[in-house]
Design a protein around this motif. Structure first.
Motif, short mmCIF file in Angstrom:
data_model
loop_
_atom_site.label_atom_id
_atom_site.label_comp_id
_atom_site.label_asym_id
_atom_site.label_seq_id
_atom_site.Cartn_x
_atom_site.Cartn_y
_atom_site.Cartn_z
N MET A 183 3.37 9.24 12.18
CA MET A 183 0.99 9.21 11.35
C MET A 183 0.77 10.15 11.14
N VAL A 184 -0.33 10.34 10.59
CA VAL A 184 -1.01 11.52 9.61
C VAL A 184 -1.86 11.41 10.27
N ARG A 185 -2.56 13.14 10.67
CA ARG A 185 -3.40 13.41 11.12
C ARG A 185 -4.04 14.60 9.71
N VAL A 186 -4.80 14.40 9.21
CA VAL A 186 -5.50 15.62 8.13
C VAL A 186 -6.84 15.07 8.06
N THR A 187 -7.77 15.78 8.04
CA THR A 187 -9.38 15.65 7.66
C THR A 187 -9.27 16.72 5.99
N ASP A 188 -10.54 16.22 5.50
CA ASP A 188 -10.94 16.49 4.61
C ASP A 188 -9.46 16.90 3.14
N THR A 189 -9.05 16.38 3.36
CA THR A 189 -7.97 16.50 2.58
C THR A 189 -8.74 15.38 0.53
N ASP A 190 -7.97 16.24 -0.72
CA ASP A 190 -8.32 15.94 -1.39
C ASP A 190 -6.68 14.95 -1.72
N TRP A 191 -6.11 14.34 -1.82
CA TRP A 191 -5.00 12.97 -2.75
C TRP A 191 -5.49 12.69 -3.84
N SER A 192 -6.58 12.88 -4.63
CA SER A 192 -6.25 12.20 -5.57
C SER A 192 -5.63 13.03 -7.31
N THR A 193 -5.33 12.15 -8.01
CA THR A 193 -4.69 13.05 -8.94
C THR A 193 -5.37 12.18 -10.12
N ASP A 194 -4.77 13.24 -11.13
CA ASP A 194 -5.57 12.48 -12.99
C ASP A 194 -4.36 11.63 -13.85
N LEU A 195 -2.89 12.36 -13.16
CA LEU A 195 -2.46 11.40 -13.74
C LEU A 195 -2.83 9.96 -13.62
N ALA A 196 -2.35 8.88 -15.06
CA ALA A 196 -2.19 7.72 -15.71
C ALA A 196 -0.96 6.90 -14.57
N GLY A 197 -1.47 6.14 -14.50
CA GLY A 197 -0.11 5.06 -13.83
C GLY A 197 -0.56 3.78 -14.44
N THR A 198 0.41 2.70 -14.06
CA THR A 198 0.09 1.61 -13.71
C THR A 198 -0.01 1.14 -12.48
N GLY A 199 -0.40 -0.32 -12.73
CA GLY A 199 -0.69 -0.91 -10.78
C GLY A 199 -0.11 -2.66 -10.77
N GLY A 200 1.21 -3.10 -9.98
CA GLY A 200 1.06 -4.07 -9.94
C GLY A 200 1.12 -4.54 -8.10
N TYR A 201 1.73 -6.02 -8.27
CA TYR A 201 2.41 -6.65 -7.11
C TYR A 201 3.63 -6.56 -7.18
N ALA A 202 4.54 -7.11 -6.10
CA ALA A 202 5.97 -7.87 -6.93
C ALA A 202 5.60 -8.85 -5.50
N ASP A 203 5.93 -9.93 -5.64
CA ASP A 203 6.12 -10.66 -4.46
C ASP A 203 7.11 -10.65 -3.53
N VAL A 204 7.60 -10.24 -2.95
CA VAL A 204 8.96 -10.22 -2.42
C VAL A 204 8.93 -10.55 -1.00
N ASN A 205 10.09 -11.41 -0.26
CA ASN A 205 10.40 -11.37 1.54
C ASN A 205 8.39 -11.50 2.01
N GLY A 206 7.77 -12.05 1.33
CA GLY A 206 7.14 -13.59 2.06
C GLY A 206 5.48 -12.24 1.58
N ILE A 207 5.93 -10.87 1.61
CA ILE A 207 4.84 -9.72 1.26
C ILE A 207 4.45 -9.53 -0.25
N ASN A 208 3.37 -9.64 -0.15
CA ASN A 208 3.29 -9.27 -1.70
C ASN A 208 2.55 -7.46 -2.05
N LEU A 209 3.82 -6.71 -1.94
CA LEU A 209 3.88 -5.58 -1.99
C LEU A 209 3.66 -4.70 -3.29
N TYR A 210 2.33 -4.13 -3.09
CA TYR A 210 1.56 -3.24 -4.22
C TYR A 210 2.70 -1.83 -4.71
N TYR A 211 2.79 -1.40 -5.50
CA TYR A 211 3.36 -0.60 -6.57
C TYR A 211 2.36 0.78 -7.56
N GLU A 212 2.78 1.90 -7.79
CA GLU A 212 2.26 1.79 -9.33
C GLU A 212 3.80 2.35 -9.53
#
Length: 277
Positions: free
Chosen positions: A1-30
Motif C-alpha cells: 500500500m502507498v502512504r504519501v501526501t502532497d504528491t504530484d503524479w501528473s505528467t505532460d506526456l501525451a498518451g492514448t487510453g483504452g479498455y480491454a475486456d479480458v477474463n471478465g474484467i474491463n481492464l484500463y490501460y494507457e
C-alpha cells in the motif's frame, strides 16, 4: 500500500487510453512512446498515474503501457477477491489483446507481485522482469508495518480523504463509492500469509530485484530474492563471468522509501539500464 501526501503524479506526456475486456474484467490501460514494449504495474491503492513523473524518461526509448489493476484507478472491481494469480492472468491477456506477443514488465509493490506472477505463470509473454519493493514472505516486512496493514479496511476511508490515492480514485474511478470496498479487499489480501520462495525460484526470465534503502522491508529481504536467482554467491569476475547465469540483477536505490521509489528518476534509470543492457 502507498502512504504519501502532497504528491504530484501528473505528467505532460501525451498518451492514448483504452479498455480491454479480458477474463471478465474491463481492464484500463494507457500507451506512451514507441519501441520495445514495457508494461508498468502500480502499487496497492494506486493506478497507472503513479508513474507520471518517470513516464517521459521511460517512453523516450520504449512503448510504455500503464495498467490499472482490478478495482484500481479506471478499472472497476469485479466479484472476485484480489489475487496475484488472477491479476497476472489479466495482464497476460492484455499482452495478447494488444498483440504485443511479448513485453517487458516492471511492477512496484502489489504490481511487483503481479509482475512476478506473470513471469512465473506466463513466461513466454515476458522478456525481462523488474520486481520493485516486493518481498518473499509475510515475515519479511517490519512488524510495525505488518500491524498497520492488518488494520486496513473500509473503516479507514475517512482517514484517507487528504491522500492522493483517495483523491485520484474519486476523480477517475467508474464507481467512486467503491473506495471502501477496495480497502476491504486490500486489507484481506495483506492479511493473508505469503511465501513466494518456490515461485521466485521458478523464474526463467531475466529479473532485476529493486528496493529502496528505506523500504517496508530491510535491504536484506531484496538480497534474499536475488540469492534465489543465483545472485550474490561469488565474485562477478572481470568480464562478468561470475554473474548470475540468467542475467539477473539487484538494485538498492539510495535516498528513497517505499512511498517515493516509483516516482524517482533513479527508478527509471535502473529499469532502462537493465532492459537495454
Amino acid at each position: 500500500m502507498v502512504r504519501v501526501t502532497d504528491t504530484d503524479w501528473s505528467t505532460d506526456l501525451a498518451g492514448t487510453g483504452g479498455y480491454a475486456d479480458v477474463n471478465g474484467i474491463n481492464l484500463y490501460y494507457e500507451r506512451y512512446g514507441a519501441g520495445r514494449p514495457l508494461v508498468l504495474l502500480h502499487g496497492g491503492l494506486g493506478s497507472g498515474e503513479m508513474f507520471g513523473p518517470v513516464l517521459p524518461l521511460l517512453a523516450a526509448t520504449h512503448e510504455v503501457i500503464t495498467v490499472d489493476l482490478q478495482g484500481h484507478g479506471r478499472t472497476a472491481d469485479v466479484d472476485r477477491p484480489l489475487s496475484l494469480d488472477a491479476m497476472a492472468a489479466d495482464v497476460a491477456a492484455l499482452i495478447d489483446h494488444l498483440g504485443l506477443g511479448q513485453a517487458d514488465l516492471a511492477g512496484y509493490s502489489l504490481g511487483g507481485g503481479v509482475a512476478m506472477h506473470v513471469a512465473a505463470n506466463h513466461p513466454a509473454k515476458v522478456g525481462k522482469l523488474v520486481m520493485a519493493s516486493a518481498w518473499l514472505r509475510t515475515d519479511s516486512i517490519y512488524p510495525e508495518m505488518r500491524a498497520m496493514q492488518g488494520q486496513v479496511s473500509a473503516a479507514a476511508a475517512e482517514f484517507m480523504v487528504d491522500t492522493p490515492m483517495y483523491q485520484l480514485y474519486q476523480k477517475v474511478a467508474p464507481r467512486p463509492e467503491d473506495f471502501g470496498r477496495l480497502l476491504d479487499k486490500i486489507g484481506d489480501f495483506m492479511r493473508q500469509g505469503i511465501d513466494f520462495t518456490e515461485k521466485v525460484s521458478s523464474l526463467t526470465v531475466p529479473t532485476m530485484v529493486v528496493g529502496a534503502d528505506a523500504d517496508q522491508v530491510p535491504p536484506t529481504a531484496f538480497m534474499e530474492i536475488f540469492g534465489l536467482l543465483d545472485g550474490g554467491k561469488r565474485d562477478g569476475g572481470w568480464t562478468g563471468e561470475g554473474r548470475p547465469a540468467g542475467g539477473h540483477a539487484l538494485a538498492i536505490l539510495p535516498g528513497v522509501t517505499h512511498y517515493s521509489i516509483f516516482s524517482s528518476p533513479l527508478f527509471a534509470a535502473v529499469i532502462l539500464d537493465f532492459l537495454d543492457r
